[in-house]
Design an enzyme around this catalytic site. Structure first.
Site, mmCIF file in Angstrom:
data_model
loop_
_atom_site.group_PDB
_atom_site.id
_atom_site.type_symbol
_atom_site.label_atom_id
_atom_site.label_comp_id
_atom_site.label_asym_id
_atom_site.label_seq_id
_atom_site.Cartn_x
_atom_site.Cartn_y
_atom_site.Cartn_z
ATOM 1 N N GLU A 347 43.712 43.869 44.489
ATOM 2 C CA GLU A 347 43.889 43.740 43.048
ATOM 3 C C GLU A 347 44.944 42.687 42.725
ATOM 4 O OE1 GLU A 347 41.458 45.086 41.916
ATOM 5 O OE2 GLU A 347 41.059 46.546 43.463
ATOM 6 N N THR A 348 44.502 41.523 42.313
ATOM 7 C CA THR A 348 45.363 40.359 42.172
ATOM 8 C C THR A 348 44.708 39.386 41.198
ATOM 9 O OG1 THR A 348 46.095 40.554 44.476
ATOM 10 C CG2 THR A 348 46.408 38.425 43.446
ATOM 11 N N ILE A 349 45.522 38.596 40.498
ATOM 12 C CA ILE A 349 44.968 37.454 39.781
ATOM 13 C C ILE A 349 45.550 36.174 40.374
ATOM 14 C CG2 ILE A 349 44.652 38.771 37.656
ATOM 15 C CD1 ILE A 349 47.195 35.938 37.703
#
Length: 526
Positions: A347-349
């Site tokens: 879960e990362t941007i």
């Protein structure tokens, strides 16, 4: 050129500035910042903070970031480590004595002090042009007014619907459920906190009522966090690390990020004749999987907070890669080198911005697992990361959890250089996949002649803890061949990672933007 009969994306071209990221609203805001006279740093901050509203399960002001920055008129790259530390009072021995083997993902002990806001404030002060009030204004506006939830964001939100705890359920669910595509998500409490940051800088977040609000929530959940832990938070400028792959230089953020793993993996792959293989065949997927097992095992044994890591040179050494490459059987899968010692997720941007002066920003920003720890503060609605789950509790390990220490991080921004010039800031989201994703991206470009958008569109595979994940873009025949080699093959429930890139065409003075179709985002320029 792609086949226009088939679904796909075209490369985006622009001359004056560009942003590529995982949500179109964030890309639009970044371009607006550039058009209004801001530079790439201003645009990256504006887009990054807004992404915490657009994709709150992925990132937010309770998280960390890493940045690579190329300033105008220079080809040198500087790194900024915006990752937080464990609270000073944290003691791994107490968890071991209680019989714990790992740090619980939704435990307050997994919450390291958020470092991203300190890094954004530092970037704005040192390298921005228009100041925090301007760069934070879009995020404040949309936090109050709301953002319609995108399809991929809704998909991920529903998977992690049970993670938010206590007040976080009220703040990050809509009528007790993950929102459907098109429903509007608002975060008015975060808007109030961002106003404090816009007015007072980092002190608005790390001191006073904001710090007291966050510490109260963490102590109520059993954490040892104090207001001093927040006040003492500080990002660090560091020197990037790099490695060469057939004339292309891969520039990575140094530890505690895992960029060294990507360089090691590329060094291993350079010992094989990848161009002779089918780009979407079983042979390439197998060699890549075996290289990843060996590179990740090395990571798990050595990578840690830079102040505790002593084997970085070993990871970057060509001799190490040569010895590891010799262990690979081209026809047979090895068992997982060792069980993963750190907990990893996806879960990362990631975002990248290049402006008209060719200032380039490669920025990755995350709360680790989907919705992080699931713990949020009462007054300002800060959702805390669970980066402390990246520590190990193994006594004496370089990555052993300890007060004041940074954990091993999965998130890694990158840039490519050729002939001494920065040619492409890029990043690949996907937790554990990220080093593998960087290596695959580089080999797609160098060995198979793909341009960035083709490289992102192409299907992916990843051997993760004994599970050979192979996306549906591969044929069933390839999956059977991999299975015959001894891989435990599966089709993953979610696509593998996501990616963004901007190619700087120095010859023609044009920027080429690429954005992964696995996400809701796009590349935009002007």
């Amino acid at each position: 050129m792609r086949d226009f009969h088939l679904p796909g994306r075209s490369t985006v071209f622009a001359e004056n500035g560009m942003c590529a990221t995982s949500h179109p609203l964030a890309a639009k805001v970044a371009v607006q910042m550039l058009e209004a006279g801001g530079n790439a740093v201003d645009a990256a901050i504006a887009a990054g903070v807004l992404l915490g509203i657009c994709e709150p399960q992925m990132t937010g002001i309770g998280g960390d970031c890493f940045v690579l920055l190329k300033k105008p008129g220079s080809e040198d790259v500087i790194a900024l480590n915006g990752s937080g530390r464990a609270p000073a009072g944290f003691d791994a021995a107490q968890l071991r004595d209680a019989g714990e083997k790992t740090i619980g993902l939704t435990s307050a002990h997994a919450v390291t002090v958020p470092g991203a806001i300190d890094a954004f404030c530092r970037l704005s002060k040192d390298h921005g042009k228009i100041g925090l009030k301007a760069t934070l204004a879009p995020a404040i506006y949309y936090a109050e007014k709301g953002v319609p939830v995108g399809p991929r964001t809704s998909f991920d939100w529903k998977i992690a619907e049970d993670t938010p705890q206590g007040i976080a359920k009220e703040l990050f669910l809509v009528n007790g459920k993950a929102p459907n595509p098109g429903q509007v998500f608002r975060a008015p409490k975060q808007a109030e906190l961002l106003r404090l940051v816009a007015e007072h800088g980092r002190e608005g977040f790390y001191e006073g009522e904001a710090a007291e609000d966050m510490v109260a929530a963490l102590q109520a959940a059993g954490g040892t966090h104090t207001v001093d832990d927040f006040a003492n938070t500080a990002c660090d400028y560091t020197d990037p690390i790099s490695g060469h792959y057939k004339g292309v230089e891969l520039v990575e953020h140094p530890p505690n990020g895992q960029g060294a793993t990507a360089i090691l993996m590329n060094n291993i792959l350079s010992r094989f004749d990848l161009p002779s293989m089918e780009p979407l065949g079983s042979e390439r997927a197998h060699i890549e999987a075996e290289a990843s097992k060996l590179a990740y095992d090395t990571r798990n044994r050595f990578l840690s907070d830079a102040d505790y890591m002593t084997r970085l040179d070993h990871m970057l050494s060509p001799d190490t890669a040569e010895q590891l490459a010799a262990l690979i059987d081209p026809k047979r899968a090895m068992p997982s080198a060792t069980a993963l010692s750190e907990q990893v997720h996806k879960e990362t941007i990631y975002l990248t911005v290049v402006d008209k002066d060719l200032m380039a920003v490669s920025l990755i920003y995350s709360i680790f697992h989907s919705f992080g720890s699931g713990i949020a503060s009462e007054k300002f609605g800060v959702l805390f990361q669970n980066r402390g789950a990246g520590f190990t509790l193994e006594k004496g390990h370089p990555n052993e959890a300890k007060g004041g220490k940074r954990p091993m991080h999965t998130i890694i921004p990158a840039m490519l250089k050729q002939n001494g010039k920065v040619t492409m800031p890029f990043g690949v989201m996907g937790g554990a996949y990220q080093p593998n994703g960087h290596a695959r991206f580089v080999t797609n470009l160098v060995d198979f002649g793909m341009h960035a958008q083709q490289a992102f569109d192409a299907p992916r595979s990843f051997s993760d803890a004994g599970d050979m994940k192979v996306e549906r873009g591969y044929s069933d025949y390839v999956r059977r061949e991999l299975s015959d080699m001894g891989h435990a093959v599966s089709i993953p429930d979610t696509p593998i990672g996501g990616a963004q890139a901007i190619f700087i065409d120095h010859e023609n003075g044009v920027l080429h933007g690429a954005s992964d179709p696995r996400k809701d985002g796009c590349a935009l320029g002007y």
